[in-house]
Structure formats: structure tokens, C-alpha cells
Design an enzyme around this catalytic site. Structure first.
Site, PDB file in Angstrom:
ATOM      1  N   HIS A 151       0.895  -1.054   0.130  1.00 24.50           N
ATOM      2  CA  HIS A 151      -0.033  -0.101  -0.187  1.00 24.50           C
ATOM      3  C   HIS A 151       0.787   1.239   0.007  1.00 24.50           C
ATOM      4  CE1 HIS A 151      -2.873   2.940   1.161  1.00 24.50           C
ATOM      5  NE2 HIS A 151      -3.828   2.380   1.004  1.00 24.50           N
ATOM      6  N   GLU A 155      -4.253   1.936  -7.252  1.00 25.01           N
ATOM      7  CA  GLU A 155      -4.522   3.094  -6.336  1.00 25.01           C
ATOM      8  C   GLU A 155      -3.626   4.206  -6.766  1.00 25.01           C
ATOM      9  OE1 GLU A 155      -6.639   1.815  -2.601  1.00 25.01           O
ATOM     10  OE2 GLU A 155      -4.530   1.720  -2.186  1.00 25.01           O
ATOM     11  N   GLY A 204     -11.708   5.447   3.616  1.00 23.10           N
ATOM     12  CA  GLY A 204     -12.709   6.211   4.226  1.00 23.10           C
ATOM     13  C   GLY A 204     -14.106   5.713   4.203  1.00 23.10           C
TER      14      GLY A 204
HETATM   15  P1  PGA Z   1      -9.702   5.790   0.495  1.00 26.35           P
HETATM   16  O1  PGA Z   1      -8.462   5.066   0.570  1.00 26.35           O
HETATM   17  O2  PGA Z   1     -10.966   5.179   0.198  1.00 26.35           O
HETATM   18  O3  PGA Z   1     -10.063   6.644   1.874  1.00 26.35           O
HETATM   19  O4  PGA Z   1      -9.261   6.667  -0.633  1.00 26.35           O
HETATM   20  C1  PGA Z   1      -8.197   3.850  -0.203  1.00 26.35           C
HETATM   21  C2  PGA Z   1      -7.174   3.105   0.146  1.00 26.35           C
HETATM   22  O5  PGA Z   1      -6.021   3.680   0.628  1.00 26.35           O
HETATM   23  O6  PGA Z   1      -6.922   2.007   0.097  1.00 26.35           O
END
Ligand code: PGA
Length: 255
Positions: free
Chosen positions: A101, A171, A236
Site C-alpha cells: 500500500h 490506487e 474512508g
Molecule cells: P480511500 O482509501 O478510499 O480513503 O481513498 C483507499 C485506500 O487507501 O486503500
């Protein structure tokens, strides 16, 4: 899609009203028409990654879905203070693990080589890996997204041969927690590219690509409707059980 997944990644957070509220009131009672005992199969594409310290509590309340860890050690055992091994997360009932991540890369200096080591451990131990990759805003603005992703994928996957399933989570770093996202069409094209690269550098066939970065109820379905988007990694919005379940229901409608 062979093993799509919609994953709640709580990060180092707990739902504001607590875990039992998240499961029993937000998840279950907001969807009473579903018989949760019998419909375990309905939740076969749902994954939840709480902080590992709270996994047991979550598991006693939630008898559906899959449980995962947010990271694993690249080491098997021994004097590695603070690390949690693959065997340990398996022992706790995890079937998958997020690795690489961007927050691990940023705050713990994880490189693609480290991610590759973790990937090998997952494959060896039969943990479904969810390998995260993504570009920063500058790369995106410069039109370098595909080059950056290709470089990450080559470094992570080049020595991998496996018949196991695996998931790549695309991501974009600039989309995480920002409320901004690439368009669903852009993501769809990028996912095709990711699949092609992984299959050209590694001997892996069974691969799904999920999207993460500011996925919410309002935008989730537009992503899920795209052919190459096999699920989502949700930070989130997953802390609200009702919203997470709504997103999951939207996903199931698009299958
Ligand atoms: P987010 O985070 O949905 O808050 O943007 C996604 C993640 O980091 O896996």
C-alpha cells in the site's frame, strides 16, 4: 471475473461508533431483507481488513465475508520486532493480505523489492495477495501513469511464477483520501494495461484488478460497470458500515 473483491481497508482506524455498531446496526439491520446466516455466498466477494488487533472481535460478530490483513512481514519468523508473519495472520483466520500500500511505501520506506518478497511469501503460504500500485499526482499530470505502473509491476513481478490467484489494486496516490478520482474509463484502460504487463513479465494467469482511491457510494457503480474493474479497495467510506454495504450491493448488481 474469477475472484473479484470489494475490500474495506480500515487502516489504523476503527469505526467511530465501534465495531459492533458497524456490523450489527450499520451492516446488518440496515439490510434486514437479507438473511445473513443463509446468504454467506452473497458475501463471498466482500473482504474486511481491520487493524489486526481487532480482528478477533470483528470475527465473532461477522460470520460472512473474508478477513484480511493490511500488511504482512517479509520474514517468516524470528527476531523481527513489530512484524506479524504470514503464519500468524493465517492462524487468525485471514485469507488475504494487502501488500505494498502507498502508505507502507511512504511511511515505512517499502520498495518494490520488499513488496516482491511479500508477494512471494503470500503465494507460498496460499494467502491471496492484494498488490497495490499507483502513481503520484505529478506522474499523472505529466502523462506518465502507464510508465510508472509498468516499472512498479516489472520490479514486483518479474521473478514470479505461480498458479495461485492474485489481485492487483490500482490506487493512484493522489486519489487516496482526496475525493478526486480518475474517470472510470481511464481506470478501465489502465487495468487492461496492468493485466497485460503482469502476464508478460510473470507466469501468472489468474489475476483480477481492483480500483482504490476515494471510492464512495456516489461513484462506486460507475467503476463497477467497467469490464476490467473487478472490485474496489475502500478506505474512508468503509468505516461507515451502511455505506460499505451499499457499495457492496452496487457491486453485486453489476456482476
Ligand atoms: P480511500 O482509501 O478510499 O480513503 O481513498 C483507499 C485506500 O487507501 O486503500
Amino acid at each position: 471475473m474469477s475472484h473479484p473483491l470489494v475490500i474495506a481497508n480500515w487502516k489504523m482506524n476503527l469505526p467511530s461508533k465501534g465495531i459492533s455498531e458497524w456490523v450489527l446496526n450499520e451492516m446488518i439491520s440496515s439490510n434486514e431483507e437479507k438473511d445473513f446466516e443463509e446468504k454467506t455466498s452473497f458475501f463471498k466477494f466482500m473482504g474486511v481488513c481491520p487493524p489486526i488487533s481487532h480482528l478477533s472481535e470483528l470475527k465473532t460478530l461477522m460470520n460472512f465475508g473474508h478477513f484480511g490483513s493490511q500488511d504482512i512481514s517479509r520474514f517468516q519468523d524470528g527476531a523481527k520486532t513489530g512484524d506479524i508473519s504470514a503464519d500468524m495472520i493465517i492462524d487468525r483466520g485471514c485469507t488475504f493480505s494487502i501488500i505494498g500500500h502507498s502508505e507502507r511505501r511512504e511511511f515505512h520506506n517499502e520498495t518494490n523489492d520488499v513488496v516482491s518478497e511479500k508477494l512471494k511469501i503470500c503465494l507460498e503460504k496460499n494467502i491471496l495477495p492484494v498488490v497495490c500500485i499507483g502513481e503520484c499526482l505529478e506522474d499523472y499530470n505529466n502523462g506518465d501513469t502507464l510508465d510508472v505502473l509498468e516499472n512498479q509491476l516489472k520490479e514486483i513481478f518479474s521473478s514470479i511464477i505461480s498458479e495461485n490467484k492474485l489481485i492487483v489494486a490500482y490506487e493512484p496516490i493522489w486519489a487516496i483520501g482526496s475525493g478526486k478520482t480518475p474517470s472510470a474509463k481511464e481506470v478501465n484502460n489502465i487495468h487492461q494495461h496492468i493485466k497485460d504487463i503482469v502476464q508478460s513479465v510473470a507466469n501468472i494467469n489468474d489475476i483480477n484488478i481492483i480500483y482504490g482511491g476515494s471510492v464512495k457510494r456516489e461513484n462506486a457503480k460507475t467503476f463497477f460497470l467497467e469490464k476490467n474493474i473487478d472490485g474496489a479497495l475502500i478506505g474512508g467510506a468503509s468505516l461507515n458500515g451502511r455505506e460499505f454495504l451499499d457499495i457492496y450491493n452496487d457491486f453485486m448488481e453489476t456482476l
